[in-house]
Scaffold this motif. Structure first.
Motif, PDB file in Angstrom:
ATOM      1  N   GLU A 274     -75.716 -21.249 -51.283  1.00 50.37           N
ATOM      2  CA  GLU A 274     -77.113 -20.962 -50.957  1.00 50.37           C
ATOM      3  C   GLU A 274     -78.082 -21.797 -51.789  1.00 50.37           C
ATOM      4  N   GLU A 275     -77.579 -22.467 -52.836  1.00 50.63           N
ATOM      5  CA  GLU A 275     -78.423 -23.330 -53.655  1.00 50.63           C
ATOM      6  C   GLU A 275     -78.031 -24.795 -53.502  1.00 50.63           C
ATOM      7  N   SER A 276     -77.399 -25.103 -52.390  1.00 51.68           N
ATOM      8  CA  SER A 276     -77.057 -26.487 -52.054  1.00 51.68           C
ATOM      9  C   SER A 276     -77.812 -26.868 -50.784  1.00 51.68           C
ATOM     10  N   LYS A 277     -78.140 -28.131 -50.668  1.00 50.23           N
ATOM     11  CA  LYS A 277     -78.846 -28.594 -49.471  1.00 50.23           C
ATOM     12  C   LYS A 277     -78.459 -30.045 -49.194  1.00 50.23           C
ATOM     13  N   ALA A 278     -78.799 -30.505 -48.016  1.00 51.87           N
ATOM     14  CA  ALA A 278     -78.528 -31.889 -47.652  1.00 51.87           C
ATOM     15  C   ALA A 278     -79.302 -32.824 -48.577  1.00 51.87           C
ATOM     16  N   SER A 279     -78.682 -33.951 -48.915  1.00 58.07           N
ATOM     17  CA  SER A 279     -79.314 -34.939 -49.787  1.00 58.07           C
ATOM     18  C   SER A 279     -80.081 -35.938 -48.932  1.00 58.07           C
ATOM     19  N   ALA A 280     -81.397 -35.942 -49.072  1.00 58.91           N
ATOM     20  CA  ALA A 280     -82.248 -36.826 -48.273  1.00 58.91           C
ATOM     21  C   ALA A 280     -82.584 -38.088 -49.060  1.00 58.91           C
ATOM     22  N   PHE A 281     -82.289 -39.227 -48.462  1.00 56.25           N
ATOM     23  CA  PHE A 281     -82.637 -40.526 -49.034  1.00 56.25           C
ATOM     24  C   PHE A 281     -83.487 -41.280 -48.005  1.00 56.25           C
ATOM     25  N   PRO A 282     -84.793 -40.979 -47.945  1.00 56.47           N
ATOM     26  CA  PRO A 282     -85.664 -41.651 -46.974  1.00 56.47           C
ATOM     27  C   PRO A 282     -86.097 -43.030 -47.458  1.00 56.47           C
ATOM     28  N   VAL A 283     -85.167 -43.746 -48.069  1.00 55.35           N
ATOM     29  CA  VAL A 283     -85.449 -45.054 -48.677  1.00 55.35           C
ATOM     30  C   VAL A 283     -84.289 -46.006 -48.406  1.00 55.35           C
TER      31      VAL A 283
ATOM     32  N   ARG B  91     -81.562 -32.088 -62.155  1.00 58.96           N
ATOM     33  CA  ARG B  91     -82.372 -31.141 -61.375  1.00 58.96           C
ATOM     34  C   ARG B  91     -81.560 -30.626 -60.188  1.00 58.96           C
ATOM     35  N   GLU B  92     -80.620 -29.746 -60.480  1.00 51.70           N
ATOM     36  CA  GLU B  92     -79.668 -29.306 -59.466  1.00 51.70           C
ATOM     37  C   GLU B  92     -80.188 -28.168 -58.595  1.00 51.70           C
ATOM     38  N   ASN B  93     -80.976 -27.262 -59.171  1.00 50.26           N
ATOM     39  CA  ASN B  93     -81.383 -26.047 -58.462  1.00 50.26           C
ATOM     40  C   ASN B  93     -82.892 -25.863 -58.525  1.00 50.26           C
ATOM     41  N   PRO B  94     -83.459 -25.060 -57.589  1.00 47.85           N
ATOM     42  CA  PRO B  94     -84.920 -24.910 -57.551  1.00 47.85           C
ATOM     43  C   PRO B  94     -85.456 -24.164 -58.759  1.00 47.85           C
ATOM     44  N   CYS B  95     -86.634 -24.553 -59.186  1.00 51.61           N
ATOM     45  CA  CYS B  95     -87.331 -23.854 -60.260  1.00 51.61           C
ATOM     46  C   CYS B  95     -87.676 -22.445 -59.780  1.00 51.61           C
ATOM     47  N   PRO B  96     -87.408 -21.414 -60.583  1.00 48.93           N
ATOM     48  CA  PRO B  96     -87.709 -20.042 -60.146  1.00 48.93           C
ATOM     49  C   PRO B  96     -89.200 -19.840 -59.861  1.00 48.93           C
ATOM     50  N   GLU B  97     -89.468 -19.024 -58.899  1.00 46.30           N
ATOM     51  CA  GLU B  97     -90.853 -18.719 -58.549  1.00 46.30           C
ATOM     52  C   GLU B  97     -91.564 -18.108 -59.751  1.00 46.30           C
ATOM     53  N   GLY B  98     -92.759 -18.608 -60.029  1.00 44.02           N
ATOM     54  CA  GLY B  98     -93.551 -18.095 -61.141  1.00 44.02           C
ATOM     55  C   GLY B  98     -93.320 -18.812 -62.452  1.00 44.02           C
ATOM     56  N   ASN B  99     -92.354 -19.728 -62.489  1.00 48.32           N
ATOM     57  CA  ASN B  99     -92.089 -20.488 -63.712  1.00 48.32           C
ATOM     58  C   ASN B  99     -92.991 -21.725 -63.727  1.00 48.32           C
ATOM     59  N   LYS B 100     -94.053 -21.674 -64.542  1.00 45.90           N
ATOM     60  CA  LYS B 100     -95.020 -22.763 -64.562  1.00 45.90           C
ATOM     61  C   LYS B 100     -94.477 -24.012 -65.252  1.00 45.90           C
ATOM     62  N   GLU B 101     -93.450 -23.840 -66.079  1.00 46.86           N
ATOM     63  CA  GLU B 101     -92.922 -24.965 -66.854  1.00 46.86           C
ATOM     64  C   GLU B 101     -92.233 -26.010 -65.980  1.00 46.86           C
ATOM     65  N   CYS B 102     -91.691 -25.588 -64.834  1.00 43.80           N
ATOM     66  CA  CYS B 102     -91.020 -26.549 -63.946  1.00 43.80           C
ATOM     67  C   CYS B 102     -91.508 -26.438 -62.509  1.00 43.80           C
TER      68      CYS B 102
ATOM     69  N   PRO C 247     -88.966 -31.333 -57.723  1.00 43.70           N
ATOM     70  CA  PRO C 247     -87.938 -31.499 -56.698  1.00 43.70           C
ATOM     71  C   PRO C 247     -86.581 -31.100 -57.262  1.00 43.70           C
ATOM     72  N   TRP C 248     -85.648 -30.778 -56.392  1.00 39.42           N
ATOM     73  CA  TRP C 248     -84.315 -30.382 -56.852  1.00 39.42           C
ATOM     74  C   TRP C 248     -83.293 -30.810 -55.800  1.00 39.42           C
ATOM     75  N   GLY C 249     -82.034 -30.691 -56.164  1.00 41.42           N
ATOM     76  CA  GLY C 249     -80.975 -31.158 -55.290  1.00 41.42           C
ATOM     77  C   GLY C 249     -80.578 -32.575 -55.677  1.00 41.42           C
ATOM     78  N   TYR C 250     -79.901 -33.268 -54.777  1.00 44.08           N
ATOM     79  CA  TYR C 250     -79.301 -34.544 -55.143  1.00 44.08           C
ATOM     80  C   TYR C 250     -79.864 -35.730 -54.362  1.00 44.08           C
ATOM     81  N   GLY C 251     -81.014 -35.536 -53.725  1.00 41.97           N
ATOM     82  CA  GLY C 251     -81.628 -36.602 -52.953  1.00 41.97           C
ATOM     83  C   GLY C 251     -82.546 -37.495 -53.779  1.00 41.97           C
TER      84      GLY C 251
END
Length: 475
Positions: free
Chosen positions: A92-101, A184-195, A199-203
């Motif tokens: 649930e914390e993995s996603k497709a790696s987007a390389f729009p470059v 940056r493997e996983n999303p920053c938790p909601e409400g965490n201003k430090e991060c 962006p996250w994931g492997y793209g």
């Protein structure tokens, strides 16, 4: 309507001119190329081959201007969104790696005097490399498994960019990164201003934020040798490693896209990068891919054991090509790791047991061939310098490049502390200040210095042949 010959010729000429203008209008201008250029740098590969590399949002590769002449760059990796695969994170914390470059590259001949891409000058390798900056473990850690989310939005708490800008002022001839660019493997938790907003994931977006944007000053300053870390294994950021970083050609099946091909994607052969001759000494780096090495010895029946055995045999052969060899990989063979336990006590771990086990089979208790005088690594998020009264290479660890830092080891260490049972420790110093190393060649020796992110000296060493002496600076 009738046309005489003169009218026909005028019409043909007009149509030809219109066609030429239409064709030219589709070729991007240098300003247009510059606006789409995301990164441009030089990476050194086998035998020191310099590769000009570029990342662009354009649909075609920019031209490489080499000694005033334009030449095309080849597409290394086309823009793509790669299918979701098994990763080190929960599904649930993995996603497709987007390389729009587009990733583009071109080999640079050794006699190249100037090179640029879209108006951006490229740093070229020198015939003799004399000043080297070494960095490692640089990304901003966002990892839900550890419930650890570094302050990516705070340049003091994630000080990679600041460290890079300080290191660039040293004007090195070469930059060596000992691995772990991407955290940056996983999303920053909601409400965490430090991060928040990271962006996250492997793209590409995570790669750009974690490495290419903050590393800009050093990418402009000198060519790079890139070492692969465990964070660039196939189950993590391996897709980006092969598309963006590794100097060798990108090959289908060695690209970390399909999990069933990971045995090819997670391992790659060692290679040497010559540094030229100073006085009577020919020096070189030997680059080793330890991305998938475990911490405990491998079974001799394991496919990885056989792969690493053949690779260390290749290291022995490569070492014969120079008088002074510096072995670089990600995992310290002769360094310490430490872990703070819940009760407050510190547990100290030795060097990598899997590599030690294989290396002693080939080279007995020295582990390394006789012409390897120094070894560099990262992985442990400290700076470390270890010298030995036994016949073992000096070990430097430059893993304090900005990612979450480890607890420094208290010194002096306990009596008989050693990273390897047959090694007798002579000197050990360490620091968990964010920083980098410099290595400077002199006529008969090497001066090695560790610096913090502001450029304050931490440790200084002098290497001469197989003898190295180090001293830590007062705090």
């Amino acid at each position: 309507m009738n046309f005489n010959m003169t009218q026909r010729l005028h019409m043909i000429a007009s149509l030809a001119a219109a066609s030429l203008l239409a064709a030219c209008s589709t070729v991007p201008t240098q300003n247009e190329q510059a606006g789409k250029l995301q990164a441009a740098w030089v990476v050194l590969g086998e035998n020191g081959q310099a590769i000009a590399r570029a990342v662009t949002t354009d649909t075609t590769c920019p031209a490489l201007i080499q000694d005033g002449m334009a030449q095309p760059m080849q597409i290394r990796a086309a823009a793509a969104t790669l299918p979701v695969r098994k990763t080190a994170s929960k599904p649930e914390e993995s996603k497709a790696s987007a390389f729009p470059v587009l990733t583009c590259d071109a080999a640079l001949p050794a006699n190249t005097k100037t090179a640029s891409i879209a108006g951006r000058d490229l740093p070229l390798p020198k015939q003799v490399t004399q000043k080297i900056v070494v960095i490692g473990d640089t990304g901003c850690r966002l990892k839900s498994n550890d419930n650890y989310f570094q302050s990516c939005n705070d340049s003091e708490k994630w000080a990679f960019r600041q460290m890079v800008e300080t290191a660039a002022r040293f004007k090195p001839d070469l930059v060596v990164h000992v691995g772990d660019y991407h955290y940056r493997e996983n999303p920053c938790p909601e409400g965490n201003k430090e991060c928040a907003g990271s962006p996250w994931g492997y793209g590409w977006d995570a790669w750009q934020a974690d490495f290419f944007s903050p590393a800009t000053a050093l990418l402009k300053t000198a060519p790079w040798i890139v070492v692969r870390g465990n964070h660039e294994s196939c189950a993590r950021a391996g897709q980006g490693w092969w598309r963006l970083m590794d100097p060798r050609p990108l090959q289908a099946g060695r690209d970390c896209i399909a999990e069933q091909n990971d045995l090819g994607g997670d391992y790659s052969a060692p290679y040497a990068v010559p540094l030229g001759r100073v006085g009577s000494e020919q020096a070189q780096f030997i680059v080793f891919d330890s991305a998938k090495v475990p911490n405990k010895p491998l079974a001799k029946t394991d496919a990885a054991y056989q792969l690493y055995m053949e690779q260390f045999k290749a290291v022995n052969k490569l070492a014969d090509s120079a008088d002074f060899n510096l072995f670089i990989d990600h995992h310290p063979v002769l360094g310490f790791a430490a872990e703070s336990k819940k009760g407050g006590e510190m547990k100290i771990y030795p060097g990598n047991l899997a590599m030690q086990d294989i290396m002693q089979t080939l080279n007995s208790t020295r582990l390394f061939p006789s012409r390897v005088q120094a070894t560099l690594a990262g992985h442990v998020h400290l700076f470390e310098a270890l010298t030995f009264s036994s016949d073992h290479p000096v070990q430097f660890v430059s893993g304090n490049g900005g990612s979450s830092l480890d607890t420094a080891l208290s010194t002096p260490l306990e009596a008989n502390a050693t990273p390897y049972t047959e090694a007798r420790l002579d000197h050990f110093s360490n620091s968990n200040d964010v920083g980098f190393m410099t290595m400077e060649r002199e006529q008969q020796s090497w001066k090695v210095q560790a610096w913090n992110k502001q450029g304050k000296l931490i440790t200084e060493c002098r290497m001469q042949g197989k003898k190295t002496e180090c001293k830590a600076m007062p705090k």
